[in-house]
Design an enzyme around this catalytic site. Structure first.
Site, PDB file in Angstrom:
ATOM      1  N   CYS A   1       0.836  -1.202   0.000  1.00 33.36           N
ATOM      2  CA  CYS A   1       0.000   0.000   0.000  1.00 33.36           C
ATOM      3  C   CYS A   1       0.875   1.258   0.000  1.00 33.36           C
ATOM      4  O   CYS A   1       1.675   1.459   0.909  1.00 33.36           O
ATOM      5  CB  CYS A   1      -0.924  -0.004   1.207  1.00 33.36           C
ATOM      6  SG  CYS A   1      -1.948   1.482   1.254  1.00 33.36           S
TER       7      CYS A   1
ATOM      8  N   ARG B   1      -8.951  -4.737 -10.994  1.00 34.05           N
ATOM      9  CA  ARG B   1      -9.924  -3.865 -11.646  1.00 34.05           C
ATOM     10  C   ARG B   1     -10.764  -4.567 -12.695  1.00 34.05           C
ATOM     11  O   ARG B   1     -11.973  -4.340 -12.783  1.00 34.05           O
ATOM     12  CB  ARG B   1      -9.174  -2.668 -12.252  1.00 34.05           C
ATOM     13  CG  ARG B   1      -8.585  -1.782 -11.189  1.00 34.05           C
ATOM     14  CD  ARG B   1      -7.534  -0.847 -11.730  1.00 34.05           C
ATOM     15  NE  ARG B   1      -6.323  -1.580 -12.129  1.00 34.05           N
ATOM     16  CZ  ARG B   1      -5.223  -0.985 -12.604  1.00 34.05           C
ATOM     17  NH1 ARG B   1      -5.207   0.323 -12.714  1.00 34.05           N
ATOM     18  NH2 ARG B   1      -4.164  -1.702 -12.944  1.00 34.05           N
TER      19      ARG B   1
ATOM     20  N   LYS C   1       1.648  -9.697   0.152  1.00 31.66           N
ATOM     21  CA  LYS C   1       1.433  -9.068  -1.163  1.00 31.66           C
ATOM     22  C   LYS C   1       2.314  -7.830  -1.223  1.00 31.66           C
ATOM     23  O   LYS C   1       2.250  -6.977  -0.340  1.00 31.66           O
ATOM     24  CB  LYS C   1      -0.036  -8.699  -1.352  1.00 31.66           C
ATOM     25  CG  LYS C   1      -0.301  -8.016  -2.696  1.00 31.66           C
ATOM     26  CD  LYS C   1      -1.794  -7.983  -3.013  1.00 31.66           C
ATOM     27  CE  LYS C   1      -2.088  -7.328  -4.354  1.00 31.66           C
ATOM     28  NZ  LYS C   1      -2.061  -5.856  -4.292  1.00 31.66           N
TER      29      LYS C   1
HETATM   30  C1  LIG Z   1      -9.509   0.838  -5.685  1.00 28.44           C
HETATM   31  C2  LIG Z   1      -8.324  -0.028  -5.381  1.00 28.44           C
HETATM   32  C3  LIG Z   1      -8.021  -0.359  -4.068  1.00 28.44           C
HETATM   33  C4  LIG Z   1      -6.918  -1.173  -3.780  1.00 28.44           C
HETATM   34  N1  LIG Z   1      -6.691  -1.563  -2.495  1.00 28.44           N
HETATM   35  C5  LIG Z   1      -5.713  -2.480  -2.218  1.00 28.44           C
HETATM   36  C6  LIG Z   1      -5.577  -3.058  -0.928  1.00 28.44           C
HETATM   37  O1  LIG Z   1      -6.359  -2.793  -0.009  1.00 28.44           O
HETATM   38  N2  LIG Z   1      -4.557  -3.931  -0.726  1.00 28.44           N
HETATM   39  C7  LIG Z   1      -3.694  -4.286  -1.723  1.00 28.44           C
HETATM   40  O2  LIG Z   1      -2.778  -5.093  -1.496  1.00 28.44           O
HETATM   41  N3  LIG Z   1      -3.817  -3.778  -2.959  1.00 28.44           N
HETATM   42  C8  LIG Z   1      -4.814  -2.907  -3.229  1.00 28.44           C
HETATM   43  N4  LIG Z   1      -5.001  -2.458  -4.508  1.00 28.44           N
HETATM   44  C9  LIG Z   1      -4.102  -2.957  -5.578  1.00 28.44           C
HETATM   45  C10 LIG Z   1      -4.706  -4.213  -6.229  1.00 28.44           C
HETATM   46  O3  LIG Z   1      -4.786  -5.278  -5.301  1.00 28.44           O
HETATM   47  C11 LIG Z   1      -3.840  -4.665  -7.417  1.00 28.44           C
HETATM   48  O4  LIG Z   1      -2.557  -4.974  -6.962  1.00 28.44           O
HETATM   49  C12 LIG Z   1      -3.744  -3.585  -8.521  1.00 28.44           C
HETATM   50  O5  LIG Z   1      -5.016  -3.010  -8.788  1.00 28.44           O
HETATM   51  C13 LIG Z   1      -3.172  -4.186  -9.803  1.00 28.44           C
HETATM   52  O6  LIG Z   1      -3.981  -5.232 -10.277  1.00 28.44           O
HETATM   53  P1  LIG Z   1      -5.017  -5.027 -11.521  1.00 28.44           P
HETATM   54  O7  LIG Z   1      -4.220  -4.433 -12.649  1.00 28.44           O
HETATM   55  O8  LIG Z   1      -5.543  -6.395 -11.808  1.00 28.44           O
HETATM   56  O9  LIG Z   1      -6.094  -4.069 -11.040  1.00 28.44           O
HETATM   57  C14 LIG Z   1      -6.079  -1.640  -4.819  1.00 28.44           C
HETATM   58  C15 LIG Z   1      -6.412  -1.307  -6.150  1.00 28.44           C
HETATM   59  C16 LIG Z   1      -7.526  -0.528  -6.455  1.00 28.44           C
HETATM   60  C17 LIG Z   1      -7.859  -0.230  -7.891  1.00 28.44           C
END
Ligand SMILES: Cc1cc2nc3c(=O)[nH]c(=O)nc-3n(C[C@H](O)[C@H](O)[C@H](O)COP(=O)(O)O)c2cc1C
Length: 371
Positions: free
Chosen positions: A130, A255, A169
């Site tokens: 984060c 997403r 993570k």
């Molecule tokens: C709105 C939002 C909130 C997120 N909150 C977290 C979270 O609480 N913990 C975390 O490890 N990653 C968080 N992420 C990151 C996602 O877990 C992920 O690593 C990131 O979106 C990339 O993956 P994607 O391209 O499939 O979206 C968040 C992403 C988004 C878009």
């Protein structure tokens, strides 16, 4: 081919291996997970209502991991886990692996004990990715990536507090320093982590730019525990491409699952899993119009679950945020989002959805990932 829900999950896993896609899968969650895609933890999105809707697209017999939004270990020890939005869960949910944020032994131990014994967690994930200012000022989230020894210590204290598997993570860190990243994950493995999820973007990138999948491959080659790859997956081809490029053991999607929750079904179909329960005689949506129509249907399901778990304004806000994240895949998604902001209650939302989806609403395969 499979007989829906009659073959053992083991048989299904073996068949998935036969297709060649999940060929080198190392066991995650003690070998229980047999499906190569899982949802990402996302604040404001990975809540019980979305998990329930998404689970309806999981092929029969498929077992994967289910996250929560990140949970602050300073708050979980005293919160009401049944009524706090982030820890609400439904009784039929299984294989939940909540994500915690923290760096101090006592709150982590209390949090993990409650999640294991009272809440029914089957694993614990530690957030080391984060990048928000608050996490940095408290020295957790991605800040832990700045101190490899202490990060390993956080894993050690978590492992000591629970019998459950503990995962981490993480991101590419503060800068793209691959030797450091490798040393860092080896430290986590030695401290007792059961698997690692890598979102290969630096903290400065937040979610901009593109994820550097080659780092997932390097991490996979440098540790023995399983590696979950994450970042920029939009369609089922991307799932297979990420596995082929990195040999990762599972793919985490964030997403895109808010736009295309049936991605689970599509991937399952490609691997020879049976359709999700209740959809036995159907094929996964594939064309732009089929996907648009299914998106409308999935939003109606989500609305039902959101109104059940989060009545009032909170539910409306959660629903709109979900639409804002996923609607860009829809050609006229901006119009849908505008309508969702105008609706004043769940009934008005349902009417707006029916009206919008009374016409064909084509969905694109890809969109610019800005959120
Ligand atoms: C709105 C939002 C909130 C997120 N909150 C977290 C979270 O609480 N913990 C975390 O490890 N990653 C968080 N992420 C990151 C996602 O877990 C992920 O690593 C990131 O979106 C990339 O993956 P994607 O391209 O499939 O979206 C968040 C992403 C988004 C878009």
């Amino acid at each position: 081919m499979f007989q829906a829900a009659t073959e053992s999950t083991e048989a299904i896993a073996i068949s998935a291996v036969k297709t060649g896609v999940a060929r080198n899968q190392r066991p995650i969650l003690g070998g229980k997970a047999n499906f190569p895609v899982c949802l990402a933890p996302m604040v404001g999105l990975s809540h019980v209502a979305f998990r329930r809707m998404l689970r309806e697209y999981l092929p029969s017999g498929a077992v994967t991991l289910w996250p929560t939004e990140m949970l602050n270990s300073r708050r979980v020890p005293t919160e009401n886990l049944k009524t706090t939005p982030e820890t609400m869960r439904s009784n039929e949910e299984t294989h939940l692996v909540p994500q915690i944020l923290g760096n101090e032994e006592e709150p982590i131990a209390l949090t993990v004990a409650r999640l294991e014994k009272e809440w029914g967690a089957e694993g614990i994930d530690i957030n080391m990715g984060c990048p928000v200012k608050k996490a940095l000022s408290h020295n957790y989230g991605v800040a832990l990536m700045g101190d490899a020894k202490y990060a390993a210590e956080v894993v050690r204290m978590t492992v000591k507090a629970t019998k459950l598997p503990v995962s981490v993570k993480l991101r590419a860190g503060h800068q793209n320093d691959l030797p450091y990243l490798i040393e860092f994950v080896q430290g986590l493995e030695n401290a007792g982590a059961s698997w690692i999820t890598l979102h290969p973007r630096t903290s400065a990138q937040k979610r901009r730019g593109s994820a550097d999948w080659s780092q997932i491959r390097s991490v996979r080659e440098s540790i023995r525990i399983p590696v979950i790859g994450n970042g920029d997956v939009q369609i089922s081809d991307d799932v297979h491409a990420l596995i082929a490029a990195t040999d990762c053991d599972m793919v985490m999607v964030g997403r895109a699952l808010t736009a295309r929750p049936w991605l689970l079904w599509q991937v399952g179909e490609e691997l020879g899993f049976p359709p999700p329960p209740g959809r036995e005689f159907e094929k996964a949506p594939r064309t732009p119009d089929e996907e648009g129509q299914e998106y409308g249907r999935s939003l109606k399901r989500l609305l039902t679950f959101v109104s059940e778990h989060f009545p009032g304004d909170l539910g409306l806000r959660k629903f709109r945020f979900y639409v804002r994240t996923g609607a860009p895949w829809l050609v006229f998604g901006h119009d849908l989002y505008a309508r969702s902001t105008k609706a004043k209650n769940f009934d008005e939302l349902a009417i707006a959805l029916d009206d919008f989806f009374s016409r064909a609403q084509p969905m694109s395969l890809r969109t610019e990932l800005r959120q």
